[in-house]
Design an enzyme around this catalytic site. Sequence first.
Site, PDB file in Angstrom:
ATOM      1  N   CYS A   1       0.822  -1.214   0.000  1.00 44.64           N
ATOM      2  CA  CYS A   1       0.000   0.000   0.000  1.00 44.64           C
ATOM      3  C   CYS A   1       0.852   1.258   0.000  1.00 44.64           C
ATOM      4  CB  CYS A   1      -0.892   0.037   1.238  1.00 44.64           C
ATOM      5  SG  CYS A   1      -1.816  -1.466   1.500  1.00 44.64           S
TER       6      CYS A   1
ATOM      7  N   VAL B   1       6.359 -22.649  -4.531  1.00 43.10           N
ATOM      8  CA  VAL B   1       5.626 -23.896  -4.302  1.00 43.10           C
ATOM      9  C   VAL B   1       4.870 -24.235  -5.577  1.00 43.10           C
ATOM     10  CG1 VAL B   1       3.771 -24.998  -2.979  1.00 43.10           C
ATOM     11  CG2 VAL B   1       5.474 -23.559  -1.815  1.00 43.10           C
TER      12      VAL B   1
ATOM     13  N   ASP C   1      -5.113 -12.056   0.146  1.00 39.48           N
ATOM     14  CA  ASP C   1      -5.663 -11.635  -1.148  1.00 39.48           C
ATOM     15  C   ASP C   1      -6.035 -12.784  -2.077  1.00 39.48           C
ATOM     16  OD1 ASP C   1      -5.130  -9.157  -0.147  1.00 39.48           O
ATOM     17  OD2 ASP C   1      -3.696  -8.565  -1.682  1.00 39.48           O
TER      18      ASP C   1
ATOM     19  N   TYR D   1     -17.397  15.839  21.074  1.00 36.73           N
ATOM     20  CA  TYR D   1     -17.556  17.135  20.421  1.00 36.73           C
ATOM     21  C   TYR D   1     -16.706  18.200  21.091  1.00 36.73           C
ATOM     22  CZ  TYR D   1     -19.320  21.861  20.005  1.00 36.73           C
ATOM     23  OH  TYR D   1     -19.390  23.223  19.857  1.00 36.73           O
TER      24      TYR D   1
ATOM     25  N   TRP E   1     -23.334  18.309  16.485  1.00 37.49           N
ATOM     26  CA  TRP E   1     -23.682  17.044  15.844  1.00 37.49           C
ATOM     27  C   TRP E   1     -22.562  16.767  14.837  1.00 37.49           C
ATOM     28  CZ3 TRP E   1     -28.464  14.483  16.773  1.00 37.49           C
ATOM     29  CH2 TRP E   1     -29.432  15.214  17.478  1.00 37.49           C
TER      30      TRP E   1
END
Lengths: 471, 471
Positions: free
Chosen positions: A44, A82, A302, A448, A456
Site C-alpha cells: 500500500c 511452491v 488476497d 464534540y 452534531w
Amino acid sequence: MSDPFVVVGGDAAGMSAASKAKRDDPDRDIVVFEKGEWVSYGACGLPYYVKGEIQSLEELVSVTPEEFREERDIDLRTGHEVVDVDTADRTVTAEGDAGTVVQPYDHLLIATGAESVVPSIDGTDREGVYTLGSMSDGKELREYVARARDDESFQQPDRGPACRYLEDCTGPVGVVGGGYIGVEMAEALAANGFEVNLFQRGDRVLKGFSDETSEYVADHLRDEDVALHLDADVLELAGGDRVEAVVTADDRIDVEMVLLGTGVRPRTALAEDAGIELGDTGAIATDSYRETSAPDVYAAGDCAEATHVVTGEPAYVPLALTANRHGRAIGQTVTGTPTEGGGIAGTAAVKAFDVEAARTGILDHDAAREAGFDPVSETVTAKSRAGYYPEGGNVTITLTADRDSERVLGASLVSEYGEGAVHRSHAVVAALSEGATVADVENYDLAYAPPFNTTWDPVLVAAKVLSGKME
Amino acid sequence: MSDPFVVVGGDAAGMSAASKAKRDDPDRDIVVFEKGEWVSYGACGLPYYVKGEIQSLEELVSVTPEEFREERDIDLRTGHEVVDVDTADRTVTAEGDAGTVVQPYDHLLIATGAESVVPSIDGTDREGVYTLGSMSDGKELREYVARARDDESFQQPDRGPACRYLEDCTGPVGVVGGGYIGVEMAEALAANGFEVNLFQRGDRVLKGFSDETSEYVADHLRDEDVALHLDADVLELAGGDRVEAVVTADDRIDVEMVLLGTGVRPRTALAEDAGIELGDTGAIATDSYRETSAPDVYAAGDCAEATHVVTGEPAYVPLALTANRHGRAIGQTVTGTPTEGGGIAGTAAVKAFDVEAARTGILDHDAAREAGFDPVSETVTAKSRAGYYPEGGNVTITLTADRDSERVLGASLVSEYGEGAVHRSHAVVAALSEGATVADVENYDLAYAPPFNTTWDPVLVAAKVLSGKME
C-alpha cells in the site's frame, strides 16, 4: 514430533500467521516458502515510494527476512516457489535454486496473494507499460520517474512543493483504471510533473464508493490538472517497441508511459490444482476459521474469500488488514486456540491529492437488494469543525440503510485531507459490524469540541437526516 | 385550542426542543422564556473567542432571536426570568421588563442549564476574578485580554504566530482548575502572551481522562510554558480590590487575573421549588423520555440527568450534544411522536495547544466496580499513520473492559493535534453503545491507507493488546 506448520507466501497473511504461531507455541516448527525475495512488505506504500515521499523500498518492509529467521526462529525460505500441494500426502513441493523440496505439513496456509489484472487489449506488452502489484513493479516505476525527470536519485522533500511545478518535469502519461491504485498513482505522477491522463471504463472513479464521493474526487482530480477520461473504453496501447498512445473508442491520447491500475485477481492456481474449492467470487472458499475444503489447509489474504459482516455471505475484498487479521487468527488456530478472524465490511480508504475518502459496507442498491435488503440512502454535507472555528471544511457522507430493519448497511465519506472523512468512517464500521440501526447511530454520544466537529458530528447529521427519510 | 408548549431557557436544549416541535407541528404554539439576551449560542466556542481566533460573539450564535421569532414562528421572550412553576395549575410565572406574566402550559421543558461553581475560598469576589460560563463572561474576559495587551480591538490572524511571542504581551495570570475549561483557557491566555499558572487540586489535569492522557497533556502544557501546579489546594485569592496572588497551601503566586474553571453545577432551584425530583447526582431526574416526576414536565440539557449507556444508571454529564439531542427528542415527543433521546457515554473532547484528546465511557476502576464490572485496562501507543509515511505521530489509547463479559467500558485517547485521537474515539463510542466486546472491536474492518493509519489502526492495536491481557 509432528510435521511443521507450512506457509505458502511470505507477505501479510503468511508472515502474520507464522509470527503468531511461533509466539504462541515457540516449539512449533514453521516453514514459510516465498517465491520472491521480499517478505512482509507494505504494498500500500508503493504509490508514495513512486511519488518520492518514501526514499527506499526497505522502508516498506516491516520485518526483514533476517529478523524472521534469526529473531523469530521461522524457517523462511525466500526464492522458493511452491509448485504443488498434495492434500492426501500432506506435502508441498517447492522449487528453489538448490533444487526441489518436498515438505510435509501438519497444517498448511495458502497465502498466495493476488496479481494485477492486465486487460486483454493489444499493446500491454509494450515497453513503458507498468502495473503496480509488487515491490519490483514499484522499483521499475520509480526508476522510470527518475529517468523521465533526468534525476536518477530524485528526492522529494517532505511536504515541499510538488515537483510538478518544476520546469524540468515531463509528461504526458496514461493511467488506466480509476480505482485506488489509479487515483493514488495519478497523484504520484502529477506530483512529479507528468501530465496525467486517467482512463476509466465506467462513468465515475472509485466505483465502490458513493456517486457523491466519486464526483467529489473527480472534481478534485480535474482541479489538480488530471485529464479525466470517463466512459473511456481503452482499445489499445499503441506504439512501436514503446507505448506511444492510449487508443479509446473516441480518442487517441499520446503518452510516454502507461500504468495499468485495472484491479487484481486472486492467485488460486496452486489451490485449484490441489483440488481445493473456490467460491463464487473466484477466490478460495473458507469457513469462518479460514479453513478450506481440504482438512488442515487454510487460506487467507488476497487469495481468499471472507464473510461480509453485513450480508453474511462470502465476499472477495483483497486488502491488507484482512490479510493481517486472518493470518494472525490462523496462527492462533493451528497452535491450539481456534480463532475466527472476523468478517470484512469491504472498508477502504484513499487519499487523492488533498482529498480523503473512505467507504464501508454495502452501498450499491442492486447489491443490497440482492442480499435481501430494501436500501435507502441519503447524502449530507456538513461542516467538519464548528462553523466559527478558524479552520475546517466539509464532510460529505452518504449513508445507506435497510428500510425495514433500519439497519445501517454502508457509508461513503469524503472530505478535504485532514478533515476526518477516513477516521470518521471507523464509527460506521463499528455500527454496521454490530448491526446497529440508523436511530442507534443518531443517538451515539460522539465526542464534540469546536476544533473537531460541530455539536452534531457529520456522522450524526447523516444518521439524523436518513432517519427522518425512513419515518 | 390547547395551551402552548412552554420552554424555560433558550440555549441548546430549549431551542432544539422549540425548533423541532414547531417543525413537526407548525400549528403548535410555543413560548420560550430566556432570562438573558443571548439564545442558542455555542458556549464551547468561548475560549476561542477569548483567544482571539473568533472575532465576535455573534459568530457563536447559530440562530438569532429574530430568526427564531420571524422565521421559525416561536414566541421567544428574552429578558424574562421564570420565577415559579406550578405543576398543579400547569402554569409558569415569568418576570420581565414589562412586568409579570403567568403562562399556562400544556407541556413544559425546564432547560435552565448549569452555572459555574465558584469555590468557597476567600477573594473570589475581587476584581480580576473571572468565570467562563456565559456569553457575558466571555465578553468580559476578552475585554480584559485586550486591555492587558493595550490593544482594544485586538485581532489574531488565523493560524498566525501566537501573540505570546509578541513583546508587548503581559502576565502572569492564574487558572484554577485543570478540566476542559482550564486547559482551553490556559491555551487562550498563553497564546496572548500571558504567563499562565494552572492550579489543579488533584495530582493530574483532565481527571475524567486516563492517567496516561493526563500525563501526556500535562507534559505538553509544560512544553508550552504553562506553569503547572498539581496537588495545589488553592486557599485564597489574595489582594486588595483587585486580585494579586493565588495562595495555596505551599505557595503564593503573583497574578494579575484569575480564571476559575472549577466546574459547573446544574441550575435546579426552579425545579426543586416546584417539587420536581432531583436525582442522586443533584441534577433533575428524568425517565428515558426526559420526563420529570411532574407529568408533562420535561428537563434536558445541563440541568438534567441522563442515562449512561454503559452502566444503565443516571449520570450527570453536562455537554452540548446531549442538550441538543434530548431537546430535539422532547420536541418530537410533545408533538405526538414519543422519542427517547438515547443515553450518554460521558464522551468529551479537548484541544490543548497542539494536542487533542477524547474520553468516553467508564475509565475509573472504582466507578466501574461500583457499576458491577471487573475492570481491566491497557494503554498502547501506536503510530497514527504508516511508519514510512512522511507525516504522522502517535496515538496513545487507554482501553478499559470488563474481564468477565469482555465488554468495552471506556477509552481515553490522546495524540498530536491532527493525528486523530478525537475522531478515532467515535469508533469506541459506537462499540460501547452497542455493548461490543474487546474481541468484536479487534475484528472491526476499519479503513486503512498509509496516510491515515497503520494496517492495524491504533484502536485495533489497543483492542488486540487488551484482548491478549484478558485471555
